[in-house]
Design a protein around this motif. Structure first.
Motif, PDB file in Angstrom:
ATOM      1  N   GLU A 138     -18.056  -2.693  -5.246  1.00 44.48           N
ATOM      2  CA  GLU A 138     -17.388  -3.235  -4.067  1.00 44.48           C
ATOM      3  C   GLU A 138     -15.911  -3.419  -4.416  1.00 44.48           C
ATOM      4  OE1 GLU A 138     -21.361  -5.439  -2.261  1.00 44.48           O
ATOM      5  OE2 GLU A 138     -19.629  -6.697  -2.764  1.00 44.48           O
ATOM      6  N   LEU A 139     -15.083  -3.594  -3.408  1.00 44.50           N
ATOM      7  CA  LEU A 139     -13.639  -3.652  -3.637  1.00 44.50           C
ATOM      8  C   LEU A 139     -13.028  -4.861  -2.940  1.00 44.50           C
ATOM      9  CD1 LEU A 139     -12.838   0.107  -2.900  1.00 44.50           C
ATOM     10  CD2 LEU A 139     -13.066  -0.940  -5.165  1.00 44.50           C
ATOM     11  N   ASP A 140     -12.045  -5.467  -3.594  1.00 44.27           N
ATOM     12  CA  ASP A 140     -11.277  -6.539  -2.972  1.00 44.27           C
ATOM     13  C   ASP A 140      -9.877  -6.028  -2.668  1.00 44.27           C
ATOM     14  OD1 ASP A 140     -13.142  -8.584  -2.842  1.00 44.27           O
ATOM     15  OD2 ASP A 140     -12.799  -9.167  -4.935  1.00 44.27           O
ATOM     16  N   VAL A 141      -9.405  -6.281  -1.450  1.00 44.31           N
ATOM     17  CA  VAL A 141      -8.029  -5.911  -1.104  1.00 44.31           C
ATOM     18  C   VAL A 141      -7.299  -7.153  -0.597  1.00 44.31           C
ATOM     19  CG1 VAL A 141      -8.605  -3.517  -0.582  1.00 44.31           C
ATOM     20  CG2 VAL A 141      -8.669  -5.200   1.252  1.00 44.31           C
ATOM     21  N   GLN A 142      -5.971  -7.109  -0.730  1.00 43.99           N
ATOM     22  CA  GLN A 142      -5.149  -8.219  -0.252  1.00 43.99           C
ATOM     23  C   GLN A 142      -4.955  -8.077   1.256  1.00 43.99           C
ATOM     24  OE1 GLN A 142      -4.114 -11.073  -1.839  1.00 43.99           O
ATOM     25  NE2 GLN A 142      -5.662 -10.189  -3.192  1.00 43.99           N
ATOM     26  N   ALA A 143      -5.173  -9.175   1.979  1.00 44.40           N
ATOM     27  CA  ALA A 143      -5.110  -9.113   3.437  1.00 44.40           C
ATOM     28  C   ALA A 143      -4.541 -10.418   3.972  1.00 44.40           C
ATOM     29  CB  ALA A 143      -6.513  -8.875   4.000  1.00 44.40           C
ATOM     30  N   ALA A 144      -4.357 -10.459   5.263  1.00 48.37           N
ATOM     31  CA  ALA A 144      -3.935 -11.684   5.939  1.00 48.37           C
ATOM     32  C   ALA A 144      -4.376 -11.569   7.385  1.00 48.37           C
ATOM     33  CB  ALA A 144      -2.424 -11.870   5.846  1.00 48.37           C
ATOM     34  N   THR A 145      -4.385 -12.701   8.076  1.00 48.32           N
ATOM     35  CA  THR A 145      -4.684 -12.674   9.498  1.00 48.32           C
ATOM     36  C   THR A 145      -3.360 -12.714  10.241  1.00 48.32           C
ATOM     37  OG1 THR A 145      -6.756 -13.821   9.101  1.00 48.32           O
ATOM     38  CG2 THR A 145      -5.916 -13.875  11.349  1.00 48.32           C
ATOM     39  N   LEU A 146      -3.208 -11.852  11.217  1.00 49.39           N
ATOM     40  CA  LEU A 146      -1.952 -11.786  11.971  1.00 49.39           C
ATOM     41  C   LEU A 146      -1.558 -13.169  12.471  1.00 49.39           C
ATOM     42  CD1 LEU A 146      -2.075  -8.596  14.234  1.00 49.39           C
ATOM     43  CD2 LEU A 146      -0.341  -9.172  12.515  1.00 49.39           C
ATOM     44  N   GLY A 147      -0.304 -13.532  12.261  1.00 44.63           N
ATOM     45  CA  GLY A 147       0.180 -14.817  12.748  1.00 44.63           C
ATOM     46  C   GLY A 147      -0.024 -15.948  11.767  1.00 44.63           C
ATOM     47  N   GLU A 148      -0.721 -15.674  10.667  1.00 45.75           N
ATOM     48  CA  GLU A 148      -0.930 -16.715   9.667  1.00 45.75           C
ATOM     49  C   GLU A 148      -0.275 -16.288   8.360  1.00 45.75           C
ATOM     50  OE1 GLU A 148      -5.029 -17.803   9.320  1.00 45.75           O
ATOM     51  OE2 GLU A 148      -5.265 -17.979  11.493  1.00 45.75           O
ATOM     52  N   ALA A 149       0.374 -17.204   7.705  1.00 43.83           N
ATOM     53  CA  ALA A 149       1.145 -16.879   6.504  1.00 43.83           C
ATOM     54  C   ALA A 149       0.233 -16.690   5.289  1.00 43.83           C
ATOM     55  CB  ALA A 149       2.163 -17.981   6.231  1.00 43.83           C
ATOM     56  N   GLU A 150      -0.872 -17.402   5.265  1.00 43.38           N
ATOM     57  CA  GLU A 150      -1.716 -17.432   4.076  1.00 43.38           C
ATOM     58  C   GLU A 150      -2.424 -16.096   3.846  1.00 43.38           C
ATOM     59  OE1 GLU A 150      -5.293 -20.239   2.449  1.00 43.38           O
ATOM     60  OE2 GLU A 150      -4.106 -20.941   4.162  1.00 43.38           O
ATOM     61  N   GLU A 151      -2.349 -15.615   2.604  1.00 51.63           N
ATOM     62  CA  GLU A 151      -3.036 -14.369   2.278  1.00 51.63           C
ATOM     63  C   GLU A 151      -4.502 -14.635   1.996  1.00 51.63           C
ATOM     64  OE1 GLU A 151      -1.300 -11.578  -0.311  1.00 51.63           O
ATOM     65  OE2 GLU A 151       0.158 -11.152   1.270  1.00 51.63           O
ATOM     66  N   LEU A 152      -5.323 -13.625   2.199  1.00 51.43           N
ATOM     67  CA  LEU A 152      -6.730 -13.773   1.861  1.00 51.43           C
ATOM     68  C   LEU A 152      -7.215 -12.512   1.161  1.00 51.43           C
ATOM     69  CD1 LEU A 152      -8.674 -12.089   4.193  1.00 51.43           C
ATOM     70  CD2 LEU A 152      -7.546 -13.802   5.603  1.00 51.43           C
ATOM     71  N   THR A 153      -8.330 -12.639   0.469  1.00 58.26           N
ATOM     72  CA  THR A 153      -8.926 -11.486  -0.193  1.00 58.26           C
ATOM     73  C   THR A 153     -10.045 -10.971   0.695  1.00 58.26           C
ATOM     74  OG1 THR A 153      -8.412 -12.436  -2.339  1.00 58.26           O
ATOM     75  CG2 THR A 153     -10.069 -10.695  -2.287  1.00 58.26           C
ATOM     76  N   LEU A 154      -9.989  -9.694   0.999  1.00 65.23           N
ATOM     77  CA  LEU A 154     -10.996  -9.105   1.882  1.00 65.23           C
ATOM     78  C   LEU A 154     -11.908  -8.211   1.057  1.00 65.23           C
ATOM     79  CD1 LEU A 154     -11.757  -8.923   4.933  1.00 65.23           C
ATOM     80  CD2 LEU A 154     -10.295  -6.886   5.036  1.00 65.23           C
ATOM     81  N   ARG A 155     -13.213  -8.430   1.169  1.00 62.42           N
ATOM     82  CA  ARG A 155     -14.188  -7.638   0.416  1.00 62.42           C
ATOM     83  C   ARG A 155     -14.570  -6.375   1.207  1.00 62.42           C
ATOM     84  NH1 ARG A 155     -17.661  -8.122  -4.193  1.00 62.42           N
ATOM     85  NH2 ARG A 155     -15.853  -9.261  -4.902  1.00 62.42           N
ATOM     86  N   LEU A 156     -14.503  -5.232   0.554  1.00 57.99           N
ATOM     87  CA  LEU A 156     -14.923  -3.972   1.183  1.00 57.99           C
ATOM     88  C   LEU A 156     -16.202  -3.471   0.510  1.00 57.99           C
ATOM     89  CD1 LEU A 156     -11.519  -2.002   1.390  1.00 57.99           C
ATOM     90  CD2 LEU A 156     -12.400  -3.747   2.955  1.00 57.99           C
ATOM     91  N   VAL A 157     -17.076  -2.909   1.302  1.00 54.57           N
ATOM     92  CA  VAL A 157     -18.316  -2.333   0.768  1.00 54.57           C
ATOM     93  C   VAL A 157     -18.354  -0.850   1.136  1.00 54.57           C
ATOM     94  CG1 VAL A 157     -19.581  -4.511   0.917  1.00 54.57           C
ATOM     95  CG2 VAL A 157     -19.664  -2.908   2.843  1.00 54.57           C
ATOM     96  N   PRO A 158     -19.119  -0.050   0.381  1.00 54.60           N
ATOM     97  CA  PRO A 158     -19.245   1.356   0.771  1.00 54.60           C
ATOM     98  C   PRO A 158     -19.785   1.440   2.203  1.00 54.60           C
ATOM     99  CG  PRO A 158     -20.168   1.010  -1.407  1.00 54.60           C
ATOM    100  CD  PRO A 158     -19.880  -0.355  -0.840  1.00 54.60           C
ATOM    101  N   TYR A 159     -19.178   2.294   3.019  1.00 54.34           N
ATOM    102  CA  TYR A 159     -19.577   2.405   4.421  1.00 54.34           C
ATOM    103  C   TYR A 159     -21.076   2.666   4.568  1.00 54.34           C
ATOM    104  CZ  TYR A 159     -20.039   4.260   9.145  1.00 54.34           C
ATOM    105  OH  TYR A 159     -20.454   4.485  10.434  1.00 54.34           O
TER     106      TYR A 159
END
Ligand SMILES: [Zn+2]
Length: 553
Positions: free
Chosen positions: A514-535
């Motif tokens: 699985e993979l972690d990518v750096q992400a954020a929610t539009l309009g929010e300053a705080e970054e979050l880690t988003l987990r990706l799985v094989p499709y």
């Protein structure tokens, strides 16, 4: 030309594809058999009151084909039921008996024969002749007699490739000639106008004039397969080149990142060039099966690696995505974005669409198509020439051809290392290749040809002309496409955007990368880690939203 290697020459060991083939033999084939018995589709052959759609016979044949490739002992009983339903002149259809050949647009009689003939060929190739293969020959002879000099074709292509395959096992030229005529008649036009237009069944122009695949995606793939088969067996290089050109444009402009085909739910069809909406992607499982069959045929005909690569992309990201990990439910459509979590449903799904896999469908083409595809997977893994063996889909397996015996060990696609062990080899030089890596020399038992395939995660961007995902990015790793999946209670994926400047980080969970990518929610300053799985693994943990393409930051 590359020589296909059959199921005696390639054996899968436990691994990505070996495990799926095992799941097919242990679960999926029986699952399909139970459902079709329960719904009366098999009873149709016993003369019981008609049940199911007008093409339900084809589903039984696809399963028979799967059983034949799997050498499943249940083949005999099911085949016997079919054999008993044949009429004295060879005709066999449980729906139209007594009212035959009235409706070529929708009747599907020749389509059903096509699947029956392919089941017969599978039986021939794995276990030899049988009462069922006699029935298949009588059907094919009946077709030649009835249609050789007519102007008719079937609304759903399929019989074309089946007849060429039958020609290959029997050597009877009339089957090839019948297939050639069916291919050439199309676009005459040979069928009546229907609500979706003649492009729906590829009758809007001849296969030689067409510049791209269009209309119903499964029909388009099956026709193209038959056209390649005819072109190869008749030496028609112009016809082969026409399909190659259609394939090129379709892959570049009408195919989803996953290899999925079909953008419109109306008519289950291709869209225009660059019309590839992720949430409205149709991407039927059967279209992917057809695409793999086509790419493999083009690979065999030309030896060009890009065909193997497209088959690989489609196998890993659509074909493998359809069945649930327990093999008891399936995706019919394979969209690249799901905005609303699905609702679990038991029983027959009346609709093809759905954000959750379903155990069965009113039109249940996909599960049976998977059954025959998984059963025949070894035949896609490698090819042979007088020079050696070409491994197109590295997976744990044993491969033999022309005195060269290999054992492939690999954790692909999770790991990039592939070790090809030489078990035995002739005294002359032989070439072993894995994808683009090749070595030609005199091999001795104990030698190892080791390659390292690149499976580092990478960001990919769409063609800017695909408006629906302009500005988005996605992640691939080796042959796998990844997606963000958010089960209920998880983060909203609607406003998420990701930082494609930061490399994805790997995390192995139960053997799956699985993979972690750096992400954020539009309009929010705080970054979050988003987990990706094989499709291909998404949707196995209950209702969820999902997306492959994500807006970049
Ligand atoms: Zn289908």
């Amino acid at each position: 030309m590359l020589t296909p290697l059959g199921l005696d020459a390639v054996r899968l060991s436990p691994g990505f594809w070996g495990d799926l083939r095992e799941l097919n033999q242990e679960v999926i084939i029986g699952h399909c058999l139970d459902w079709m018995e329960k719904l009366g589709w098999i009873g149709n052959f016993r003369g019981e009151p008609a049940r199911g759609r007008e093409f339900a016979d084809s589903e039984v044949y696809k399963l028979l084909e799967g059983m034949a490739w799997a050498r499943d002992p249940r083949f005999d009983e099911l085949a016997e039921t079919v054999v008993a339903a044949q009429e004295p002149d060879g005709y066999l259809n449980t729906r139209w008996s007594g009212d035959r050949y009235r409706d070529f647009e929708w009747g599907h009689e020749l389509y059903c024969y096509g699947h029956m003939i392919q089941a017969g060929v599978a039986r021939w190739r794995t276990s030899g002749e049988h009462a069922f293969t006699d029935t298949v020959r009588r059907v094919a002879d009946h077709v030649c007699q009835r249609f050789m000099d007519s102007a008719e074709v079937c609304g759903h292509p399929e019989i074309e490739m089946a007849l060429v395959e039958l020609y290959r096992v029997t050597g009877a030229e009339r089957y090839l000639e019948m297939a050639r005529r069916f291919v050439e008649r199309r676009g005459g036009p040979a069928l009546a106008e229907v609500e979706f237009g003649r492009a729906y069944f590829q009758d809007d122009m001849s296969v030689r004039e067409a510049e791209v695949f269009r209309g119903h995606a499964v029909r388009a793939m099956y026709l193209a397969c038959g056209t390649v088969d005819v072109a190869v067996e008749t030496g028609d290089t112009e016809l082969l080149a026409a399909v190659e050109a259609q394939w090129e444009r379709t892959i570049a402009r009408r195919t989803h990142l996953t290899g999925g085909m079909g953008s419109r739910h109306s008519g289950e069809s291709f869209g225009d060039d660059f019309e590839l909406p992720p949430d409205r992607a149709y991407s039927e499982t059967c279209a992917a099966v057809g695409s793999v069959m086509l790419s493999h045929r083009l690979l065999l005909a030309t030896g060009r690696r890009r065909y193997a690569e497209q088959a690989e992309r489609t196998l890993y990201n659509v074909v493998a995505a359809s069945p649930a990990s327990d093999g008891r439910s399936f995706f019919y459509t394979n969209p690249l974005q799901v905005r609303v979590p699905g609702q679990a449903a038991e029983g027959v799904n009346p609709r093809a669409e759905g954000a959750l896999r379903a155990p069965w469908f009113a039109v249940s083409c996909c599960p049976n198509n998977l059954a025959r595809t998984f059963a025949s997977l070894p035949a896609y893994v490698a090819t042979g020439t007088s020079e050696g063996i070409q491994i197109h889909h590295p997976t744990p397996s044993e491969i033999s051809h022309d005195g060269l015996e290999l054992r492939v060990e690999t954790g692909y696609p999770w790991e990039g290392g592939v070790a090809v062990h030489v078990v035995s080899a002739p005294a002359e030089p032989r070439r072993i290749s894995v994808g683009e890596h090749a070595d030609l020399r005199v091999w001795a038992p104990g030698d190892v040809f080791a390659v390292d395939l690149d499976v580092r995660p990478r960001w990919v961007r769409p063609d800017p002309r695909v408006d629906a995902v302009r500005g988005c990015v996605a992640v691939e790793r080796g042959p796998l496409v990844y997606c963000a999946e958010s089960p209920e209670g998880g983060p909203s994926l609607e406003l998420v955007h990701v930082d494609a400047e930061v490399p994805p980080q790997e995390d192995v969970v139960d053997g799956v990368v699985e993979l972690d990518v750096q992400a954020a929610t539009l309009g929010e300053a705080e970054e979050l880690t988003l987990r990706l799985v094989p499709y291909h693994r998404w949707g196995n943990r209950g209702p969820a939203t999902m997306r492959v393409w994500m807006p970049g930051m």
